[in-house]
Design a protein around this motif. Structure first.
Motif: not given
Ligand code: ATP
Ligand code: MG
Length: 641
Positions: A80-86, A168-176, A312-316, A323-328
């Motif tokens: 998850s690039s939203e929560t930093g969990q891996e 409880d929640a999802g997160s998208r683009g850092g927004k809960v 979980e997260g955006l491709p960027t 921001a990391d446009g190369a995350i994938w």
């Protein structure tokens, strides 16, 4: 690949001429608790029963079966690039977690045949919940986590779940995005009331628990740490799950799927189409709320003994919040991904970035990128193909089909792809093109018709519409007078080599002064303009002409939008271009420039909504939209003209 190196043509022909022998052979790819005694029962068309008499279990095939040889191999890689969990779960660890979830669901009273609605963000517990349902024979109904209360409520009423699993929640683009209040509101709106709600607390948003109804996964898991829940052996024809179509063209349909046929279809597709091998890693960027998530995040890769990445997260977006446009591509390198699955819309997002990002990581493990969900335009395909240096494999299918219907089966025989074409009919699918008015089969190359299937449909295909056989028959099988064929409701043509090209939805046709035009053809023409990044064309009611085409284009360089003279010039250029490509009748009445187009999160353009706004109607049930602002822009542009 078979040692006799059968050609794909022969392979396909065998699936059509000797379906029983063909599918009996494919059935060896999975474990059966009890062997089937009939491969295909098509006594009551259009209903098909696959592998009657057989008993198996999806969870057994996805998890338990691999414990013997690959217990310590990665199975589920959660990022998850939203929560930093891996976190990586081996097959043994996944087995343990799934049993804890299965025991918890059982403790809440869930039994074989009960429905469990899963309304969750992309977290590992969602995968546990799906697999746990499969394990105990409960029917899961995953509802995309982007839906708001109204849409969720109608699905609760349709599925009548005993238990709802949520968070409880999802997160998208850092927004809960707090899910719990949306869920509570949905339950308030629905007639059906679940007995229990099982909640994963990610500690992203506060949760108010309803006493007697709401349970915390953390508590139940703790009570079932050592749970051993054996797989329930299910009839091959038992319902595994229901899932709703995206609703692009109308009220979502509850697609119902079986157990044995689906398991075989996925195992076969992993081998023949995705060429994924046990021990390797598969990465699908989709969401569990969509059919791609069911088939190719959870079940397909795991059945094949592969590790699957759940992202979980955006491709960027980077893991550290930056921001990391190369995350994938970082994930491809790190986990040595061999097969990746995404959607054209995601590639278009990446395309807005520096192409050097595609070269930043070692992608040598990757053999192919599969793209599906919407038409793949040639510039996008070429851009990503050049950037990655691996084959880009377009594949066309639907929630209803469960697995690709048109693509190339490189696991059987390496076959070239053609830009703009998803490919050729997959084994088991009797694909035909019919004349829209007469229903006659089109046999000549390059004639445009409706893409249909003749029965029996292959394993993995929908069984029926959940609790509505009549809707299944009437919606899908009766659209062509005098013929019982399944309609995809998509236009297509077939070239002289047998490759199909999808030209859009039968609904996306506009009628300008008596001429029928496909909006997709107009879009193709416009998106060929070098300054255009993306475009949507819709038909808008017009007193004089019946309908006129309206185009909404996103420019590669958004700053041009501020320049009135430049956009006016561009509008003229675009109109001229369409004139040249398709004739004056197809020329849009207006071209309007926006910075974003309204879409479902799976990347489907909400043309119905754009059209409604253009005609001054209510955009309706557009609760899946991530960005209502996109629709507002269109409203503004329309009222300004
Ligand atoms: P609904 O049926 O509720 O209107 P939907 O058709 O958008 O929703 P899905 O099953 O998610 O729901 O989408 C399947 C459709 O997506 C196909 O019928 C086709 O129109 C489009 N599609 C999928 N893959 C491709 C592809 N590779 N090329 C072109 N179109 C595609
Ligand atoms: Mg559809």
């Amino acid at each position: 690949m078979s040692s006799t190196a059968e050609t794909y043509k022969a392979f396909y022909q065998r699936s059509i001429d000797q379906p029983d022998a063909f599918w009996a052979e494919q059935a060896q790819l999975i474990d059966w608790h009890k062997p089937f005694n009939r491969v295909c029962n098509y006594d009551k068309p259009p209903f098909v029963h696959w592998y009657e008499g057989g008993q198996t279990n999806l969870c057994h095939n996805a998890v338990d079966r691999h414990l013997k040889d690959r217990a310590n191999q990665a199975a589920l890689i959660y990022v998850s690039s939203e929560t930093g969990q891996e976190k990586t779960y081996t097959f043994a660890e996944l087995h343990v977690e799934v049993q804890r979830m299965a025991a918890s669901l059982k403790a809440l009273g869930v039994q074989k045949g009960d429905r469990v609605l899963i309304y969750m963000p992309m977290i590992a517990e969602a995968a546990f919940a799906m697999l746990a349902c499969a394990r105990i024979g409960a029917i899961h109904c995953v509802v995309f986590g982007g839906f708001a209360s109204g849409s969720l409520a109608s699905r609760i009423d349709d599925a009548t779940p005993k238990v709802i699993v949520s968070a409880d929640a999802g997160s998208r683009g850092g927004k809960v995005v707090a899910y719990k209040p949306l869920l509570d509101e949905a339950i308030r709106l629905s007639r059906h009331q679940p007995e229990s709600v099982l909640l994963v607390d990610r500690k992203l948003a506060p949760m108010a628990l309803v006493a007697g109804r709401d349970q915390l996964w953390g508590d139940l898991r703790q009570q079932h740490l050592d749970a051993q829940v054996p797989c329930e052996w299910l009839d091959s024809t038992a319902i595994s799950y229901t899932i709703y179509t995206s609703g692009t063209t109308g009220k979502p349909k509850g697609v119902q799927r079986d157990t044995g046929g689906y398991a075989v279809a996925l195992a076969a597709s992993m081998k023949h189409i995705f060429d994924g091998r046990a021990g390797e890693t598969y990465f699908s960027t989709s969401d569990i709320g969509w059919v791609v998530g069911h088939s190719y995040i959870i079940y397909g890769p795991l059945i094949a003994g592969m590790a699957t990445i759940m992202y979980e997260g955006l491709p960027t977006q980077g893991m550290d919040g930056h921001a990391d446009g190369a995350i994938w591509w970082r994930l491809v390198e790190k986990y040595k991904v061999t097969a990746m699955f995404s959607a054209p819309t995601a590639v278009r997002v990446l395309k807005k970035q520096d192409p050097a990002l595609l070269k930043k990581h070692d992608l040598s493990s990757l053999r192919a990128l599969f793209l599906a969900g919407e038409p793949l335009d040639e510039p996008t395909a070429r851009w990503i193909s050049d950037g990655l240096g691996v084959p880009i494999i377009d594949n066309y299918w639907q929630t209803e089909t469960g697995w690709p219907l048109l693509t190339v089966a490189n696991g059987v025989e390496r076959t070239p792809s053609k830009f703009g074409s998803p490919g050729v009919p997959m084994y088991g699918y009797r694909v035909k093109l019919l004349h829209e008015a007469t229903g006659e089969e089109l046999t000549q190359p390059n004639e445009k018709g409706v893409v249909v299937l003749e029965g029996p449909t292959p394993p993995g295909f929908m069984q029926t519409v959940w609790q509505d056989d009549a809707r299944f028959v009437n919606t899908y099988w009766k659209s062509v007078p005098g013929k019982m064929v399944y309609s995809t409701f998509d236009w297509g043509i077939r070239d002289e080599d047998g490759y199909y090209f999808i030209l859009g939805r039968t609904d996306d046709v506009i009628n300008v002064a008596g001429h029928r035009l496909g909006t997709r053809e107009i879009e193709e023409s416009i998106s060929g303009h070098p300054l255009v990044a993306e475009v949507a064309v819709v038909g808008v009611a017009d007193a004089l002409k019946g309908q006129v085409a309206m185009a909404f284009a996103v420019l590669k360089d958004a700053s041009l939008l501020q320049d009135g003279a430049a956009t006016l010039k561009l509008e003229g250029e675009i109109m001229k271009r369409v004139d040249g490509d398709l004739g004056a009748v197809a020329r849009p009445a207006r071209v309007r420039f926006v910075t974003a187009l309204p879409k479902t999160r799976s990347g489907k353009l909400l043309r119905r909504a754009i059209q409604a706004v253009c005609e001054g109607r209510d955009a309706g049930d557009l609760t899946t939209m991530d960005d209502p602002a996109a629709l507002q822009q269109i409203r503004d542009r329309v009222s300004a003209s």
